[in-house]
Design a protein around this motif. Sequence first.
Motif, PDB file in Angstrom:
ATOM      1  N   PRO A  81       0.827  -1.218   0.000  1.00  0.00           N
ATOM      2  CA  PRO A  81       0.000   0.000   0.000  1.00  0.00           C
ATOM      3  C   PRO A  81       0.855   1.259   0.000  1.00  0.00           C
ATOM      4  O   PRO A  81       1.920   1.309   0.621  1.00  0.00           O
ATOM      5  N   ALA A  82       0.391   2.284  -0.705  1.00  0.00           N
ATOM      6  CA  ALA A  82       1.124   3.550  -0.794  1.00  0.00           C
ATOM      7  C   ALA A  82       1.130   4.257   0.551  1.00  0.00           C
ATOM      8  O   ALA A  82       0.233   4.070   1.385  1.00  0.00           O
ATOM      9  N   ASP A  83       2.145   5.079   0.744  1.00  0.00           N
ATOM     10  CA  ASP A  83       2.214   5.915   1.929  1.00  0.00           C
ATOM     11  C   ASP A  83       1.282   7.112   1.764  1.00  0.00           C
ATOM     12  O   ASP A  83       1.027   7.572   0.646  1.00  0.00           O
ATOM     13  N   ASP A  84       0.775   7.627   2.875  1.00  0.00           N
ATOM     14  CA  ASP A  84      -0.178   8.750   2.800  1.00  0.00           C
ATOM     15  C   ASP A  84       0.421   9.973   2.120  1.00  0.00           C
ATOM     16  O   ASP A  84      -0.299  10.763   1.509  1.00  0.00           O
ATOM     17  N   ASN A  85       1.733  10.150   2.218  1.00  0.00           N
ATOM     18  CA  ASN A  85       2.367  11.347   1.662  1.00  0.00           C
ATOM     19  C   ASN A  85       2.945  11.140   0.268  1.00  0.00           C
ATOM     20  O   ASN A  85       3.589  12.043  -0.265  1.00  0.00           O
ATOM     21  N   ASP A  86       2.725   9.981  -0.322  1.00  0.00           N
ATOM     22  CA  ASP A  86       3.247   9.723  -1.663  1.00  0.00           C
ATOM     23  C   ASP A  86       2.571  10.634  -2.679  1.00  0.00           C
ATOM     24  O   ASP A  86       1.335  10.673  -2.769  1.00  0.00           O
ATOM     25  N   SER A  87       3.377  11.356  -3.442  1.00  0.00           N
ATOM     26  CA  SER A  87       2.813  12.251  -4.462  1.00  0.00           C
ATOM     27  C   SER A  87       2.441  11.492  -5.721  1.00  0.00           C
ATOM     28  O   SER A  87       1.585  11.932  -6.491  1.00  0.00           O
ATOM     29  N   GLN A  88       3.085  10.362  -5.965  1.00  0.00           N
ATOM     30  CA  GLN A  88       2.757   9.515  -7.104  1.00  0.00           C
ATOM     31  C   GLN A  88       2.377   8.139  -6.583  1.00  0.00           C
ATOM     32  O   GLN A  88       3.072   7.575  -5.745  1.00  0.00           O
ATOM     33  N   ILE A  89       1.290   7.616  -7.097  1.00  0.00           N
ATOM     34  CA  ILE A  89       0.799   6.323  -6.633  1.00  0.00           C
ATOM     35  C   ILE A  89       0.472   5.442  -7.834  1.00  0.00           C
ATOM     36  O   ILE A  89       0.507   5.879  -8.984  1.00  0.00           O
ATOM     37  N   ASN A  90       0.130   4.184  -7.531  1.00  0.00           N
ATOM     38  CA  ASN A  90      -0.317   3.221  -8.542  1.00  0.00           C
ATOM     39  C   ASN A  90       0.691   3.114  -9.687  1.00  0.00           C
ATOM     40  O   ASN A  90       0.348   3.231 -10.860  1.00  0.00           O
ATOM     41  N   ARG A  91       1.937   2.901  -9.330  1.00  0.00           N
ATOM     42  CA  ARG A  91       3.008   2.782 -10.317  1.00  0.00           C
ATOM     43  C   ARG A  91       3.868   1.577  -9.987  1.00  0.00           C
ATOM     44  O   ARG A  91       3.921   1.115  -8.838  1.00  0.00           O
ATOM     45  N   VAL A  92       4.555   1.088 -11.012  1.00  0.00           N
ATOM     46  CA  VAL A  92       5.514   0.003 -10.848  1.00  0.00           C
ATOM     47  C   VAL A  92       6.879   0.534 -11.261  1.00  0.00           C
ATOM     48  O   VAL A  92       7.080   0.915 -12.421  1.00  0.00           O
ATOM     49  N   VAL A  93       7.815   0.606 -10.327  1.00  0.00           N
ATOM     50  CA  VAL A  93       9.169   1.068 -10.612  1.00  0.00           C
ATOM     51  C   VAL A  93       9.975  -0.139 -11.080  1.00  0.00           C
ATOM     52  O   VAL A  93      10.173  -1.092 -10.329  1.00  0.00           O
ATOM     53  N   CYS A  94      10.429  -0.106 -12.328  1.00  0.00           N
ATOM     54  CA  CYS A  94      11.087  -1.250 -12.953  1.00  0.00           C
ATOM     55  C   CYS A  94      12.599  -1.056 -12.934  1.00  0.00           C
ATOM     56  O   CYS A  94      13.096   0.010 -13.304  1.00  0.00           O
ATOM     57  N   MET A  95      13.324  -2.079 -12.537  1.00  0.00           N
ATOM     58  CA  MET A  95      14.774  -1.971 -12.456  1.00  0.00           C
ATOM     59  C   MET A  95      15.447  -3.281 -12.837  1.00  0.00           C
ATOM     60  O   MET A  95      14.831  -4.349 -12.832  1.00  0.00           O
TER      61      MET A  95
END
Length: 705
Positions: A459-473
């Motif tokens: 789950p995203a943090d309350d202060n996250d400015s960007q949500i619902n993303r997948v960071v690929c590395m």
Amino acid sequence: MPESLPPPVERGEAFGPWLGRQLRRADMSQADLAAQVGKTRAAVSAWINGRAEPRDETKARIAEILGTDLAALVTRTVDVPTGRPVIWHHRPAHADGGREYGNAAAFAFDADLSVLAREATQNSLDERCDDRSPVRVHYTLHELDGSHLDAFLTALQWDELLPHYTEASRGNQKVSRSLRSALEDLSKERRLRLLRIDDYNAAGLTGPEYSDGRFAAVVRRQLDSHKVTGGRAGGSYGLGKATLWATSRFGLVLINSTLSEPHEGRTAGRVIGRIDLPWHEVDGEAFAGPAWLGEPDTEPEHEGVARSWWADDETLRALHLGRASDEAGTSFLIVGAHDASGDAESLQEMHDKLVRALANGFWAAMLGGKSAGPLLEARVTTLRNGEVYVPEKRVDPHAHHPALSRALQAYLDGDTVTELTSASQVVRADVPMIVTPLKGQGRARDKGREHLAVLLLTPADDNDSQINRVVCMRGNRMTITEHRPRDLPLGTTPFQAVLLAGYATGRDAEDVVLAEAFLRASEPPEHDRWDRTEELTTAYERGALTRLKEFRSSIDKTVRTLLGKRDIVRTGGPAVLRELLKLDTNAGPTGRRTQSFPTVRNVEARIDERGAWHVTVHLRLPDASDPWVLAPVAKFDVRSGGRPSVEWELLLGSESCRAESGTIIVQPGVRTAVFSGVTDPATHPVRGGYARLAVDVPKARGGTA
């Protein structure tokens, strides 16, 4: 009685090459030395070519002739002092009349501090020396004025450089205009900003002066990455180092490297400077542009060219190149550092931007757990005339990206779960990717080898400015791209996700090696996406691009599954939003549509603490000769009765469109657009959490914009 020899472990460079270089530095021939020691020229030649070595008493005589002691001949870790000057060598213009008006590689990037931090730090990470410890990177901003500036410019030999800068700035090219501005500001403000990037536990600029090696790749060559990290390197084009020179308003970088393996019998204090200027003339003599600060080379084929030299502590201090320890690594000093984007002008702004850039680009590499330690530590300090101006800030990944850090930390600690039941948990799933065979290596009807990437979701943090993303590395946890999963229904719990592919999974199996190479081949020079590239299409069998598309679809499907949703049938959008675009179809008498209309690519939504819905809508638009004028309408999908409309508290055009008087206007020719809206809780018939939201986007009344 001859002096005693030091223990063998203290000896450095081979005797022959060392002696040959000392003779050249002293402007002494082999015949001169032979005459003074009473030997034949053939004997001296044998010493220099490594076929023989003189006796101790002869070495003592050679030391006397060279003006040093016997220990210097035995250890061979220092050059004999000769008083040879350190000079700027400007490359003469090409004999065929060719001209370069700047370093083309530098134009591949913006002179932005974020880009610099990404490229320079990735290069440091790729050169990690001891795998048991992290690379430590320290960025130091330093503003000089007054006597501090004067002392630095003197050490830099600025008076010798100024005529070249003045002439190079007279042209009409972009580089010349930038140089003019930099020279005017320095003359008027008498202030200069330096940015030093130090790395420790890195390989250092090893290798010979001109032939293959790390040193030549960075200092002498363009588009030579010389990455030797067994396929784990983040970069592969050799472009990243150009950001160092692009960030300097003067195209000037000084370098001090401590080597992980000796060169000329030494490791500490290998120094050189390089300038990238456009073609120019000074006093009637034409110069190609590049210049190097160093000691005049004595090798016949490079005579007069500035080569690296082994600087003493006093010189290092004067050039602001001193290092904190003798641990292997390199210090790059960018002279006239700036942020060309314009959003970081003050020292504090530049300091903060570097901290953010390091956190955004390398939060994953800074994490360690039970299965693997951190790969990187990073900190930023800002000085003014040698005094601390902004205190040192160590970059903390948990402070900048708490949810993403929690996800990867759980994986490294082995604390993932198979199903989310609380906000602090991290769920893990495998995502299959088929690696297309290299050309000539696959069998008929062979789609390729399966590689299981790892998806981590929390789950995203309350202060996250960007949500619902997948960071690929991939690689050494290098962030390549952020993927936005499609077909997420409204009401989806905001989340953050991490995708680990290739070596980023922490595995070393054959499929990992193949996947790492396949994904690297699909990246452009910016290393910011997995897509079609020339390398991908020329090196791999047909179907490689299709496999990448299937991989992205598998990521989307896995995300939906982890969120507790089944695969959604594509019927113009998620089920809750099937009427998102109720546009007038203008169907003809046969029912066939006579023109195409915008369609929904993706929808993201969340409810804030006030109960307001925040909606982001991604549109795909057909080509049109007139602007699209759309009037989004938000409606509550309640259990009974009609769909009551609610008012917008805020409506914004996010990408390729604008909001105007309650409408979204998209200009002709735009094929994709994104708009956002926030509903007004005061107009909600029920609390936001008690109903689903539907959004209609019909054409506005009244025609065109």
